[in-house]
Structure formats: C-alpha cells, structure tokens
Design a protein around this motif. Structure first.
Motif, short mmCIF file in Angstrom:
data_model
loop_
_atom_site.label_atom_id
_atom_site.label_comp_id
_atom_site.label_asym_id
_atom_site.label_seq_id
_atom_site.Cartn_x
_atom_site.Cartn_y
_atom_site.Cartn_z
N LEU A 232 8.44 -17.14 -1.23
CA LEU A 232 7.56 -16.01 -0.86
C LEU A 232 6.76 -15.24 -2.10
N TRP A 233 7.33 -15.72 -3.26
CA TRP A 233 6.64 -14.93 -4.50
C TRP A 233 5.76 -15.76 -5.17
N ASN A 234 5.51 -17.04 -4.46
CA ASN A 234 4.46 -18.04 -5.23
C ASN A 234 3.07 -17.02 -5.39
N GLY A 235 2.65 -17.41 -6.66
CA GLY A 235 1.16 -16.31 -6.81
C GLY A 235 1.80 -14.91 -7.07
N ALA A 236 2.92 -14.74 -7.47
CA ALA A 236 3.32 -13.32 -7.75
C ALA A 236 2.63 -12.86 -8.75
N GLY B 133 0.97 4.72 -12.75
CA GLY B 133 0.17 3.85 -11.74
C GLY B 133 0.54 2.17 -12.13
N VAL B 134 0.48 1.77 -13.23
CA VAL B 134 0.72 0.71 -13.70
C VAL B 134 2.15 -0.11 -13.19
N THR B 135 3.02 1.09 -13.16
CA THR B 135 4.40 0.60 -12.79
C THR B 135 4.44 0.81 -11.20
N SER B 136 4.05 1.57 -10.58
CA SER B 136 3.95 1.66 -9.20
C SER B 136 3.26 0.31 -8.58
N GLY B 137 2.16 -0.02 -9.06
CA GLY B 137 1.25 -1.05 -8.58
C GLY B 137 2.22 -2.41 -8.60
N SER B 138 2.66 -2.42 -9.87
CA SER B 138 3.68 -3.60 -10.00
C SER B 138 4.63 -3.81 -9.10
N ILE B 139 5.48 -2.77 -8.84
CA ILE B 139 6.68 -2.91 -8.00
C ILE B 139 6.09 -2.95 -6.70
N GLY B 140 5.17 -2.26 -6.31
CA GLY B 140 4.56 -2.35 -4.89
C GLY B 140 3.86 -3.79 -4.43
N ALA B 141 3.47 -4.32 -5.70
CA ALA B 141 2.82 -6.04 -5.30
C ALA B 141 4.09 -7.01 -5.36
N PHE B 142 5.16 -6.65 -6.20
CA PHE B 142 6.18 -7.38 -6.12
C PHE B 142 6.88 -7.44 -4.76
N ILE B 143 7.12 -6.16 -4.30
CA ILE B 143 7.52 -6.08 -2.76
C ILE B 143 6.80 -6.73 -1.86
N GLY B 144 5.31 -6.44 -1.80
CA GLY B 144 4.55 -6.93 -0.90
C GLY B 144 4.03 -8.44 -1.06
N ASN B 145 4.33 -9.14 -2.09
CA ASN B 145 4.04 -10.55 -2.27
C ASN B 145 4.22 -11.30 -0.92
N PRO B 146 5.25 -11.18 -0.33
CA PRO B 146 5.47 -12.00 0.78
C PRO B 146 4.40 -11.75 1.97
N ALA B 147 4.08 -10.65 2.15
CA ALA B 147 2.91 -10.36 3.01
C ALA B 147 1.61 -10.67 2.52
N GLU B 148 1.37 -10.68 1.12
CA GLU B 148 0.06 -11.26 0.48
C GLU B 148 0.06 -12.98 0.82
N GLY C 26 0.87 -1.05 0.12
CA GLY C 26 -0.03 0.08 0.00
C GLY C 26 0.94 1.27 0.01
N SER C 27 1.74 1.25 0.63
CA SER C 27 2.41 2.63 1.10
C SER C 27 3.62 2.53 -0.02
N GLY C 28 4.10 1.40 -0.51
CA GLY C 28 5.09 1.16 -1.51
C GLY C 28 4.62 1.77 -2.93
N ARG C 29 3.28 1.35 -3.23
CA ARG C 29 2.57 1.83 -4.44
C ARG C 29 2.60 3.45 -4.49
N LEU C 30 2.10 3.94 -3.55
CA LEU C 30 1.93 5.57 -3.44
C LEU C 30 3.13 6.20 -3.32
#
Length: 172
Positions: A109-113, A54-69, A18-22
């Motif tokens: 940690l990136w299963n399902g990324a 937005g696409v770039t920030s969401g992609s990077i944020g999701a990659f960073i946040g995938n372990p939490a997901e 969340g904070s990463g993508r913003l």
C-alpha cells in the motif's frame, strides 16, 4: 464511466491526505503558539518555522494517504486497459486497498510513497507557509481582517502560484 474512474479513491485521498495535512499543520501551529506563550513570547512563528510545519504536515499526510493515492492511480489505470480480462475491476477505493493488502501484502500500500511524500512535502510547505505569511502581509497593508475573505483569497492565490512553481519538477 471512464471519466469518473477512481472518484471514490480521490475522495478517500482528500479525507486522508487533504484533511490530515491541514489538521496536522493546525496542530503544529497551536503547539508552537503554546510553546511561545509558555516562554513569554508573543508574535507569530517565522516563515521558516511555518515552512517546516508545512513540510512536516505534508509528509505525514502523504504517508497516511498513500494507500488512497495508490488506489487512485490503480483505479484510473484499470479503466484504460483495453482487454477486459486483464482489468482488476475494483468495486471502489476500499475494495482496491483491501485487495492490494491481501494479494500483494500490507506494505504494498506504500508502493510509490517516496516520490508522493517528497511532492506533498514541497506542495504543503509552500502552500501552507505562503498562505499563512501572505494573510498577515495583506492584512497589514490593507487593514483587512486576517480571517476575512479578501486576505484569504489573495493569499491562497499567491500560495497556489508558488506551490505550482515548486511542484513543477515533480509533475514533469
């Protein structure tokens, strides 16, 4: 109880994704503004440029946040297992992330990324670009300051509608 299974993972996801993508989106907007100023250009980036940011920030944020997901999904599912002997009984999201890395390997940690990143790219692209664009359009038509509460409320409302339409195929 079961209602709050995975709440620490939800918090971790907000901190990372969340904070990463913003933060990444704000950085990209600032970098674009600086590049435009260096070329002597004024004005805001186009809607397509905002969408790309937005696409770039969401992609990077999701990659960073995938372990939490991953922790959020695992912790939520763990509480639904009827046989207590089969549960993993993670203490919290950090315990989950560390155990997955240790027991299944760091890359697990990136299963399902892939699907997570595609959904986040669509969601962030739509949400951030529409919010940015709508704030300007609302301000121009109403005279309200773009940073004020009414333009932010109505632009977020419009962006939420668009983002839900864009993300429905991923959630079905």
């Amino acid at each position: 109880g079961a209602l709050y299974a995975g709440i620490s993972a939800a918090w971790l996801r907000q901190v990372t994704y969340g904070s990463g993508r913003l933060g990444i989106y704000a950085y990209l907007l600032d970098a674009d503004k600086s590049a435009r100023a260096a070329r002597g250009e004024t004005g805001a980036p186009s809607f397509a440029a905002k969408l790309g940011m937005g696409v770039t920030s969401g992609s990077i944020g999701a990659f960073i946040g995938n372990p939490a997901e991953l922790a959020l999904v695992r912790m939520g599912a763990d509480g639904k297992i009827d046989d207590p002997a089969k549960r993993r009984n993670y203490a919290n999201s950090i315990d989950c992330v560390l155990r997955v890395a240790r027991e299944e390997g760091f890359l697990a940690l990136w299963n399902g990324a892939g699907p997570t990143i595609l959904r986040a790219a669509s969601l962030s692209g739509a949400t951030l670009a529409v919010t940015s664009e709508a704030k300007i359009a609302i301000s121009e038509r109403t005279g309200w300051a773009p940073a004020g509460s009414p333009p932010m409320f109505f632009s977020a409302l419009a962006a939420s509608f668009v983002a839900n339409c864009v993300c429905m195929p991923f959630d079905a």
